[in-house]
Design an enzyme around this catalytic site. Structure first.
Site, PDB file in Angstrom:
ATOM      1  N   SER A  42     -65.374   7.649 -36.343  1.00 23.90           N
ATOM      2  CA  SER A  42     -66.732   8.028 -35.945  1.00 23.90           C
ATOM      3  C   SER A  42     -66.848   8.542 -34.514  1.00 23.90           C
ATOM      4  O   SER A  42     -67.769   9.285 -34.210  1.00 23.90           O
ATOM      5  CB  SER A  42     -67.698   6.871 -36.160  1.00 23.90           C
ATOM      6  OG  SER A  42     -67.510   5.874 -35.202  1.00 23.90           O
ATOM      7  N   LYS A  86     -70.913   3.556 -30.318  1.00 20.63           N
ATOM      8  CA  LYS A  86     -71.502   4.898 -30.439  1.00 20.63           C
ATOM      9  C   LYS A  86     -71.941   5.410 -29.075  1.00 20.63           C
ATOM     10  O   LYS A  86     -72.086   4.662 -28.125  1.00 20.63           O
ATOM     11  CB  LYS A  86     -72.731   4.877 -31.365  1.00 20.63           C
ATOM     12  CG  LYS A  86     -72.493   4.317 -32.738  1.00 20.63           C
ATOM     13  CD  LYS A  86     -71.601   5.192 -33.575  1.00 20.63           C
ATOM     14  CE  LYS A  86     -71.407   4.556 -34.954  1.00 20.63           C
ATOM     15  NZ  LYS A  86     -70.267   5.059 -35.637  1.00 20.63           N
TER      16      LYS A  86
END
Length: 162
Positions: A42, A86
């Protein structure tokens, strides 16, 4: 009685030293710095697929000192037992336009980040479970901000990838 008393005194001193060390360790891990292991696609290309170990500091997140581009560690809003890493893309009040379906590049959506929330995204838009899937997350789910790469050794040092 003399040798027994000195043995007890020495045991108490060593026990006290161990307790002090454990207290320092507890405060450090829960309030200052935490080791974080990341893996998966990711955050490509900023963070490799292979497992990486970072140090993440908790002070700036407690005082609201995070900024656009910071890589943060947060709990999943869907399953709080899961931890994600993230990039912080939007703070409260920001207007975020994103591709809602990466396979169909024409579909864009715009969202205004509500008060007390942030917008987080993985760098790999084709393979990331982030705010594009679950929306803005409450600021309270942010646990820390990555600042130092520990492993792999070839990347050891300050991690200010923005």
């Amino acid at each position: 009685m003399g040798p027994l008393r000195s043995a007890i005194k020495e045991a108490c001193e060593k026990t006290f030293s161990v307790v002090k060390f454990l207290c320092v360790l507890h405060v450090t891990k829960n309030y200052l710095v935490d080791p974080v292991m990341t893996y998966g696609p990711s955050m490509l290309p900023a963070i490799d697929l292979a497992p990486n170990i970072f140090l993440a500091e908790k002070i700036s997140t407690r005082f609201g000192k995070v900024a656009h581009g910071d890589i943060v560690v947060h709990r999943s809003p869907q399953n709080p037992s899961k931890i994600f890493t993230k990039r912080l893309v939007g703070l409260e009040g920001d207007s975020i336009t994103y591709v809602s379906d990466p396979d169909n590049g024409d579909t864009h959506e715009t969202v205004v980040v509500p008060k007390g929330h942030v917008w987080v995204q993985g760098d790999n838009k084709y393979n990331s479970n982030d705010s594009r899937n679950f929306g803005p997350i409450p600021y309270g789910l942010i646990e820390s901000k990555i600042f130092w790469r520990v492993w792999p050794l070839k990347g050891f040092g300050s991690f200010s990838e923005k």
